[in-house]
Design a protein around this motif. Sequence first.
Motif, short mmCIF file in Angstrom:
data_model
loop_
_atom_site.label_atom_id
_atom_site.label_comp_id
_atom_site.label_asym_id
_atom_site.label_seq_id
_atom_site.Cartn_x
_atom_site.Cartn_y
_atom_site.Cartn_z
N UNK A 216 0.84 -1.20 0.00
CA UNK A 216 0.00 0.00 0.00
C UNK A 216 0.88 1.26 0.00
N UNK A 217 0.53 2.23 -0.85
CA UNK A 217 1.38 3.41 -1.01
C UNK A 217 1.68 4.11 0.31
N UNK A 218 0.69 4.28 1.16
CA UNK A 218 0.93 5.00 2.42
C UNK A 218 1.92 4.24 3.31
N UNK A 219 1.84 2.92 3.32
CA UNK A 219 2.77 2.13 4.14
C UNK A 219 4.19 2.18 3.57
N UNK A 220 4.31 2.12 2.25
CA UNK A 220 5.63 2.18 1.61
C UNK A 220 6.28 3.54 1.89
N UNK A 221 5.53 4.61 1.68
CA UNK A 221 6.08 5.95 1.90
C UNK A 221 6.45 6.18 3.37
N UNK A 222 5.62 5.68 4.27
CA UNK A 222 5.90 5.83 5.70
C UNK A 222 7.18 5.10 6.09
N UNK A 223 7.37 3.90 5.58
CA UNK A 223 8.57 3.14 5.91
C UNK A 223 9.82 3.80 5.31
N UNK A 224 9.73 4.31 4.11
CA UNK A 224 10.88 5.01 3.51
C UNK A 224 11.25 6.23 4.35
N UNK A 225 10.26 6.94 4.85
CA UNK A 225 10.53 8.10 5.71
C UNK A 225 11.26 7.66 6.98
N UNK A 226 10.85 6.53 7.55
CA UNK A 226 11.51 6.00 8.74
C UNK A 226 12.95 5.57 8.43
N UNK A 227 13.13 4.87 7.33
CA UNK A 227 14.46 4.41 6.92
C UNK A 227 15.38 5.61 6.70
N UNK A 228 14.86 6.66 6.08
CA UNK A 228 15.68 7.84 5.79
C UNK A 228 16.20 8.51 7.06
N UNK A 229 15.50 8.33 8.16
CA UNK A 229 15.93 8.93 9.43
C UNK A 229 16.77 7.98 10.29
N UNK A 230 16.91 6.73 9.85
CA UNK A 230 17.66 5.73 10.61
C UNK A 230 19.15 6.08 10.58
N UNK A 231 19.77 6.27 11.74
CA UNK A 231 21.19 6.67 11.75
C UNK A 231 22.14 5.58 11.26
N UNK A 232 21.65 4.38 11.03
CA UNK A 232 22.51 3.31 10.50
C UNK A 232 22.72 3.45 8.99
#
Length: 141
Positions: free
Chosen positions: A55-71
């Motif tokens: 689902x687009x909203x779930x994909x976009x939300x996870x990418x936003x989280x990944x982008x902020x991951x300090x790893x």
Amino acid sequence: MGLYSIVYVSTATVPFWDEEVAELLEKSRSKNDGLGLTGMLLFKGGQFMQVLEGPESAVRSLIATISKDPRHEDVRTLWEEPIEQRQFPAWTMGYRGLTDQAIQAIPGYSDFFDATPGASSVWATESRSRWLLDWFRTNRA
């Protein structure tokens, strides 16, 4: 909203050994299952490429989280698009670690992940990533 796919690349900021990758996959698979996401993760020498679909909203939300991951750093979307069907429907997160031996078994692989950290703009292109993901999808050995 329909199905959506995003492919991104990033560079690890911390070492990822087999144990860390296994832990990352375990958490990702559980989370992705709950969100209705599928995809594939490729990793070699500190470089990640991942496709996420669902689902687009779930994909976009996870990418936003990944982008902020300090790893991760240098998180860059290679391509994104609405899709009619999933390319990795059975995989909450398929994974292939790319060893030199595995790479030699991929015809035309060349140097997709061979770059210095932070240089993903050189090696990671949409056409190369599409080809590589398609190869892994159809050659699941």
